[in-house]
Design an enzyme around this catalytic site. Structure first.
Site, PDB file in Angstrom:
ATOM      1  N   HIS A  18     -85.301  -3.763 -81.280  1.00 26.84           N
ATOM      2  CA  HIS A  18     -84.500  -2.891 -81.701  1.00 26.84           C
ATOM      3  C   HIS A  18     -84.657  -2.816 -83.447  1.00 26.84           C
ATOM      4  O   HIS A  18     -84.511  -1.601 -83.827  1.00 26.84           O
ATOM      5  CB  HIS A  18     -83.282  -2.866 -81.170  1.00 26.84           C
ATOM      6  CG  HIS A  18     -83.170  -2.241 -79.802  1.00 26.84           C
ATOM      7  ND1 HIS A  18     -82.314  -2.899 -78.886  1.00 26.84           N
ATOM      8  CD2 HIS A  18     -84.174  -1.615 -79.064  1.00 26.84           C
ATOM      9  CE1 HIS A  18     -82.653  -2.268 -77.500  1.00 26.84           C
ATOM     10  NE2 HIS A  18     -83.674  -1.531 -77.717  1.00 26.84           N
ATOM     11  N   HIS A  41     -90.375   4.487 -71.684  1.00 29.16           N
ATOM     12  CA  HIS A  41     -89.501   3.572 -70.666  1.00 29.16           C
ATOM     13  C   HIS A  41     -88.290   3.481 -71.271  1.00 29.16           C
ATOM     14  O   HIS A  41     -87.686   2.652 -71.899  1.00 29.16           O
ATOM     15  CB  HIS A  41     -90.128   2.301 -70.262  1.00 29.16           C
ATOM     16  CG  HIS A  41     -91.424   2.340 -69.535  1.00 29.16           C
ATOM     17  ND1 HIS A  41     -92.694   2.556 -70.353  1.00 29.16           N
ATOM     18  CD2 HIS A  41     -91.704   2.104 -68.397  1.00 29.16           C
ATOM     19  CE1 HIS A  41     -93.531   2.444 -69.546  1.00 29.16           C
ATOM     20  NE2 HIS A  41     -93.230   1.883 -68.441  1.00 29.16           N
ATOM     21  N   SER A 102     -82.916   2.108 -76.826  1.00 29.15           N
ATOM     22  CA  SER A 102     -83.894   2.488 -77.632  1.00 29.15           C
ATOM     23  C   SER A 102     -83.601   4.126 -77.944  1.00 29.15           C
ATOM     24  O   SER A 102     -83.787   4.318 -79.015  1.00 29.15           O
ATOM     25  CB  SER A 102     -85.277   2.277 -77.465  1.00 29.15           C
ATOM     26  OG  SER A 102     -85.692   2.499 -76.203  1.00 29.15           O
ATOM     27  N   GLU A 120     -88.003   8.421 -68.256  1.00 27.11           N
ATOM     28  CA  GLU A 120     -87.300   7.464 -67.412  1.00 27.11           C
ATOM     29  C   GLU A 120     -87.554   7.641 -65.951  1.00 27.11           C
ATOM     30  O   GLU A 120     -87.349   8.873 -65.521  1.00 27.11           O
ATOM     31  CB  GLU A 120     -85.859   7.220 -67.741  1.00 27.11           C
ATOM     32  CG  GLU A 120     -85.230   6.521 -66.736  1.00 27.11           C
ATOM     33  CD  GLU A 120     -85.547   5.049 -66.776  1.00 27.11           C
ATOM     34  OE1 GLU A 120     -85.691   4.430 -67.787  1.00 27.11           O
ATOM     35  OE2 GLU A 120     -85.898   4.694 -65.467  1.00 27.11           O
ATOM     36  N   ASP A 145     -93.010   9.369 -64.817  1.00 29.05           N
ATOM     37  CA  ASP A 145     -93.901   8.145 -65.299  1.00 29.05           C
ATOM     38  C   ASP A 145     -94.116   8.294 -66.740  1.00 29.05           C
ATOM     39  O   ASP A 145     -94.811   9.125 -67.084  1.00 29.05           O
ATOM     40  CB  ASP A 145     -94.939   7.978 -64.511  1.00 29.05           C
ATOM     41  CG  ASP A 145     -95.667   6.854 -64.646  1.00 29.05           C
ATOM     42  OD1 ASP A 145     -95.796   6.277 -65.701  1.00 29.05           O
ATOM     43  OD2 ASP A 145     -96.465   6.360 -63.898  1.00 29.05           O
ATOM     44  N   GLY A 146     -93.696   7.220 -67.572  1.00 27.02           N
ATOM     45  CA  GLY A 146     -93.762   7.398 -68.966  1.00 27.02           C
ATOM     46  C   GLY A 146     -95.277   7.115 -69.259  1.00 27.02           C
ATOM     47  O   GLY A 146     -95.869   7.548 -70.513  1.00 27.02           O
ATOM     48  N   ASP A 166     -92.081  -0.019 -73.488  1.00 29.12           N
ATOM     49  CA  ASP A 166     -91.366  -0.986 -73.117  1.00 29.12           C
ATOM     50  C   ASP A 166     -90.898  -1.146 -71.770  1.00 29.12           C
ATOM     51  O   ASP A 166     -89.812  -0.965 -70.967  1.00 29.12           O
ATOM     52  CB  ASP A 166     -89.934  -0.638 -74.231  1.00 29.12           C
ATOM     53  CG  ASP A 166     -89.007  -1.777 -73.747  1.00 29.12           C
ATOM     54  OD1 ASP A 166     -89.301  -2.980 -73.309  1.00 29.12           O
ATOM     55  OD2 ASP A 166     -87.498  -1.712 -73.865  1.00 29.12           O
TER      56      ASP A 166
END
Ligand code: SAM
Length: 297
Positions: A18, A41, A102, A120, A145-146, A166
């Site tokens: 971060h 994500h 994030s 997400e 799905d990212g 991530d």
């Protein structure tokens, strides 16, 4: 999908990740033109450190809580300032009760004309995110799905921006999935800043990912070698069993100021967040060609 980030929010790995993305966002704000943030994500965006999950696994106590309690030299303070500013805003007039994910860091640091796309896959978490940012016009949440979304989204209209990848690393082949998904995205958006998070559970798997990515990027001059940076932190000997001991990020197209900031931050984090013998860090900008800097306690 069993992974719940609420058990880990604010731990040592979050602090490093971060701090890096907050610095990348601050750098993007130096130009007036809007930028795009893509978080493949996303998690739930904001974490209640008084929740049952955080109480059952209070990893934040050995992460962000220690950072806030410690005396911070000026260079460390400067490196952490954008992240700690968000943490302070969330905890006004209270102790440490909330920690930003994030999406929250991006939502708080971006400007109204910037755009933030959050993916997400967990349906309930995606709903939580959607509700949280329903009134924030710059944020768009997608319950998908990212990795698949990334391929479709890039290149965005904006020339500049930040992609955070991530994943939860529940799947043994996650590193391979990540590599497969990001290469076409990088190829399509070579001006974007990409931050890839990975655990140091299997150091050789991480090495294969880092070196494979760096070699692929450098070959055919897609990216110059100095535009790839790797920052890792481990809080005890990496060979110890049990909870995550180390993690870090690979950054493609980092802000030119980031390397110096990380050089001040990483040794301080390794000392401040150590949980036993063998804590350490590394920062290198020539992956696969021998580390630029390596240090260990
Ligand atoms: C490590 S957490 C994300 C933390 C967040 N990026 C942060 O820094 O606050 C990983 C998240 O990815 C979600 N997830 C797992 N597989 C996914 C996929 N293929 N696409 C999008 N999200 C996924 C999980 O439900 C989890 O919320």
């Amino acid at each position: 999908m069993n992974y719940r980030h609420a058990f880990h929010a604010g731990n040592f790995a979050d602090v490093l990740k971060h701090a890096v993305i907050a610095q990348c966002l601050e750098h993007l704000k130096k130009k007036d033109k809007p930028f795009r943030v893509i978080d493949t994500h996303a998690g739930i965006g904001l974490y209640d450190l008084t929740s049952d999950q955080a109480r059952r696994s209070p990893e934040f106590k050995d992460g962000i809580a220690r950072v806030l309690d410690a005396e911070r030299p000026d260079a460390v303070e400067a490196a952490l300032a954008p992240l700690l500013g968000v943490v302070a805003d969330l905890n006004r007039s209270r102790g440490l009760e909330a920690y930003p994910g994030s999406p929250e860091i991006a939502a708080r640091l971006a400007r109204p004309a910037d755009r933030i796309q959050l993916c997400e896959l967990h349906q309930e978490d995606a709903r939580t995110l959607d509700q949280r940012y329903a009134k924030d016009a710059k944020v768009k949440v997608e319950a998908r799905d990212g990795y698949k979304a990334l391929k479709a989204i890039v290149p965005p209209r904006e020339k500049r921006g930040l992609v955070l990848v991530d994943p939860p690393f529940e799947d043994r082949d996650e590193m391979a999935h990540m590599a497969e998904a990001i290469m076409p995205a990088l190829e399509k958006w070579l001006t974007g800043t990409f931050v890839f998070w990975r655990p140091l559970k299997d150091i050789w798997a991480a090495e294969r990912f880092d070196v494979g990515l760096a070699e692929w990027l450098i070959s055919e001059q897609r990216i110059e070698p100095e535009k790839i940076l790797r920052a890792d932190l481990w809080v005890r000997d990496l060979s110890t069993e049990g909870k995550l001991a180390g993690a870090g990020v690979v950054i493609v197209n980092p802000p030119y100021t980031l390397e110096a900031q990380l050089l001040a931050l990483l040794p301080w984090l390794a000392e401040t967040l150590a949980q036993g013998e063998g804590a350490g860090w590394r920062l290198d900008g020539a992956i696969g060609e021998g580390s630029l800097m390596v240090d260990e306690f």
